[in-house]
Structures are given as structure tokens and as C-alpha cells.
Design a protein around this motif. Structure first.
Motif, PDB file in Angstrom:
ATOM      1  N   LEU A 171      -9.910  -3.135  34.119  1.00  0.00           N
ATOM      2  CA  LEU A 171      -8.845  -4.125  34.288  1.00  0.00           C
ATOM      3  C   LEU A 171      -8.088  -3.837  35.567  1.00  0.00           C
ATOM      4  O   LEU A 171      -7.757  -2.681  35.856  1.00  0.00           O
ATOM      5  CB  LEU A 171      -7.868  -4.077  33.102  1.00  0.00           C
ATOM      6  N   THR A 204      -8.416 -12.096  31.790  1.00  0.00           N
ATOM      7  CA  THR A 204      -9.482 -11.212  31.325  1.00  0.00           C
ATOM      8  C   THR A 204      -9.858 -11.632  29.917  1.00  0.00           C
ATOM      9  O   THR A 204      -8.984 -11.781  29.059  1.00  0.00           O
ATOM     10  CB  THR A 204      -9.037  -9.739  31.335  1.00  0.00           C
ATOM     11  N   HIS A 253      -0.984 -12.045  34.276  1.00  0.00           N
ATOM     12  CA  HIS A 253      -2.395 -11.867  33.933  1.00  0.00           C
ATOM     13  C   HIS A 253      -2.583 -12.117  32.446  1.00  0.00           C
ATOM     14  O   HIS A 253      -1.915 -11.497  31.607  1.00  0.00           O
ATOM     15  CB  HIS A 253      -2.837 -10.446  34.295  1.00  0.00           C
ATOM     16  N   VAL A 312     -15.195  -6.233  28.268  1.00  0.00           N
ATOM     17  CA  VAL A 312     -14.736  -7.273  29.177  1.00  0.00           C
ATOM     18  C   VAL A 312     -15.934  -8.144  29.541  1.00  0.00           C
ATOM     19  O   VAL A 312     -16.914  -7.655  30.120  1.00  0.00           O
ATOM     20  CB  VAL A 312     -14.111  -6.666  30.450  1.00  0.00           C
ATOM     21  N   SER A 370     -13.405 -11.286  34.058  1.00  0.00           N
ATOM     22  CA  SER A 370     -12.087 -10.961  34.583  1.00  0.00           C
ATOM     23  C   SER A 370     -12.002 -11.501  36.005  1.00  0.00           C
ATOM     24  O   SER A 370     -12.836 -11.179  36.848  1.00  0.00           O
ATOM     25  CB  SER A 370     -11.833  -9.446  34.579  1.00  0.00           C
TER      26      SER A 370
END
Length: 327
Positions: A27, A205, A35, A212, A215
Motif C-alpha cells: 500500500l 485499493t 485513499h 491487494v 491499487s
């Protein structure tokens, strides 16, 4: 570390027993950015927010906040505030007393802690002396935001901050978060409300089963190579239907009102094909009254990226463990 980043996480893994909450997650969040963190229930969003707030620690990986590595201690990094699973409040205390109690716990002077200021920022001045046991969910969410703002954090971490908010309350909170970002505060928020994420967040994300799966900027999700369903309302529905049926790359779906010849058409198309249809409609004197995705690009991408993962059985090994056993 890049000095423009508020958060840099690499290879974060966190397990609770044999359940993998986060699996090799990365991240990056820039300073002054809002975000968004989205994903199905159990995707690992709350665990990741908890790591940022010092409520838990990673089993492996590296997490840096404003360039400082986050250690193994259970404490929030400097300049970070927020809440997960809803704000914790004392129901027998008033809104003002709740904020004062938090200020006292932090060692702040409650006479100069800015209590009235943060209550005013979230629109709770009129109920500052009411006991919070009578507060609605939306009012409790706003009070939790006020508490997080008390220390003027550089990074604000919020879990479902729009739960229970009426339209006026949502607009107020949107305004607060937008102003904070404009002033340089970084905000990470999780939400199941895609409209709020799209309205506020420059990057997002998406998590699924602890990993993930995307993102980056929201614009990357609205790829011109993905077909979406669009609602089309025009001044001449029958003429629009004929042109759409003839247009290459356009697929007509059932009208949303369920009647043949209805005013609203539902079209499945890529952006290029849709643009060509719009040009032809205008050229033939058909006015556009509405053209909008049936499902937002973010929601469509969310479903595409997560449905196949969540249909699988829960993860029992991290990605690294799977690679190891596969050798």
C-alpha cells in the motif's frame, strides 16, 4: 522512503491462527491524499486499518508512516488518529465530555484542547451537551470523527465513516475530509459505499481474501476496454432504439421499466462504441437527457476483481507458504 508518501507498506502479512487476514499486501498513500479501501466482508480492510492505528502488528513485511518504520509495539504511530469498528464512546457522558475525556487521556489541557472547534467542524455544536446514549448512528460517527481531529493528525484512518449519515450529514463530512486533504492531511477510509469513495478518493485499493487485487487511480478502473451497462434517455426513444440496434459494438438489454418501447434504454458497450452512438444521435437531432452507467466503474471493477476470489474457500496459507509448498 519517498518524502511525499504518508504510508508505504510492503509485503504485509497478518494471520489470526490459521486464517490469513492479509497476504503479502502492499500500500502507498501520498500526503494530502484521500485513499479508499474497499473489498468484501472479511477481505482484510479492518486488519489493515488496525495496523495503521497500532491496534495490531504485522507478522511480516515492512510498514512506514511518514518515513518512520512502525515497530512491534501496540501504539499508534505519531500523527495518526482514527477509529475502526465504529468510535468508542461513553454513553452516559455528553458529546463535549466524551471529547474532554479523550483529551485528558492524551494528557492535553482540556481547557485549550479545541473541543468546541472539533465539535463545530463536524456539525455537533447544537448537541454538544447532550448525552451520547441518545445519539443516532450518524451522530456517533461524526463524534468519532471529532475525537480523531482533536490532535490535528497528519494521517486520519476511518472505518466506514459514512454509516448512518443522512444526506446533510454526509455532505458535511465530505466537506470536512476534502478540506483536511487540501490542507495536507492524508486520509485512509474504508467503505462499502462506492458513491462516497468515488466522490472523495483520488486513489483506491481493492482487497479480496487478504490480497491487494488493485491499487491506483480511480481512472484506471474506468478502462475504455471494459464493457459496461449504460442507461440512455433521449427525446426520441424509438429513434434511439433503432440507431442503437444498428450500431456496431452496442448490445441492447431489456428496458429498465420492463416494457417494450420504454423510454429508458439499457445498452452494453465499450466507451468508444458509446461515443460513436452519441455522435450519431446528435447528428440526427435526437437530444440526450441522461447517459450514465447502471453500475459505477468502481463497483463494476470491484465485482470483476473480487467475485471469483470470494467464491473460493477461505485462505489457510499465505502466498509465500503456497509457493514454498508448491516447490
Amino acid at each position: 522512503m519517498d518524502s511525499t508518501l504518508a504510508i508505504r507498506a510492503r509485503g504485509i502479512t497478518k494471520c489470526f491462527g490459521d486464517v490469513v487476514a492479509l497476504d503479502d499486501a502492499d500500500l502507498e498513500v501520498a500526503q494530502g491524499q484521500i485513499h479508499g479501501l474497499v473489498g468484501p466482508n472479511g477481505a482484510g480492510k479492518t486488519t489493515l486499518l488496525g495496523l495503521l492505528l497500532g491496534l495490531t502488528v504485522a507478522d511480516s513485511g515492512r510498514l512506514e508512516v511518514f518515513g518512520t518504520p512502525v515497530g512491534r509495539a501496540f501504539e499508534a504511530p505519531g500523527g495518526v488518529a482514527g477509529f475502526v469498528d465504529g468510535p468508542g464512546l461513553y454513553p452516559s457522558l455528553t458529546a463535549r465530555q466524551n471529547i474532554a475525556a479523550l483529551a485528558a487521556l492524551r494528557g492535553d489541557d482540556t481547557r485549550s484542547a479545541g473541543i468546541d472547534d472539533v465539535l463545530g467542524q463536524v456539525g455537533l455544536t447544537d448537541v454538544a451537551d447532550d448525552r451520547t446514549r441518545g445519539f443516532s448512528l450518524g451522530m456517533r460517527q461524526r463524534l468519532g470523527l471529532a475525537a480523531a481531529l482533536l490532535g490535528k493528525p497528519r494521517l486520519l484512518v476511518l472505518d466506514e465513516p459514512f454509516n448512518g449519515l443522512d444526506p446533510a450529514g454526509k455532505k458535511h463530512v465530505h466537506g470536512v475530509l476534502t478540506r483536511l486533504a487540501r490542507e495536507g492531511t492524508s486520509v485512509v477510509l474504508s467503505s462499502h459505499r462506492m458513491d462516497d469513495v468515488e466522490a472523495l478518493c483520488s486513489e483506491v485499493t481493492i482487497l479480496a481474501t487478504g490480497r491487494v487485487v488493485f491499487s491506483g487511480p480511480l481512472g484506471k478502473l474506468a478502462t475504455e476496454n471494459r464493457e459496461l451497462d449504460y442507461r440512455l434517455l433521449t427525446s426520441d426513444p424509438e429513434h434511439a432504439r433503432r440507431l442503437a440496434a444498428e450500431a456496431p459494438g452496442i448490445h441492447l438489454a431489456e428496458d429498465t421499466d420492463g416494457r417494450p418501447g420504454g423510454e429508458v434504454l439499457v445498452l452494453r458497450a465499450q466507451v468508444a462504441a458509446l461515443d460513436a452512438l452519441v455522435v450519431r444521435l446528435i447528428h440526427e437531432g435526437v437530444s440526450l437527457r441522461e447517459l450514465a452507467p447502471v453500475v459505477s466503474p468502481l463497483e463494476a471493477a470491484f465485482l470483476d476483481l473480487t467475485e471469483h476470489r470470494t467464491s473460493e474457500s477461505p485462505q489457510r496459507k499465505t502466498h509465500a507458504q503456497q509457493q514454498e509448498t508448491g516447490r
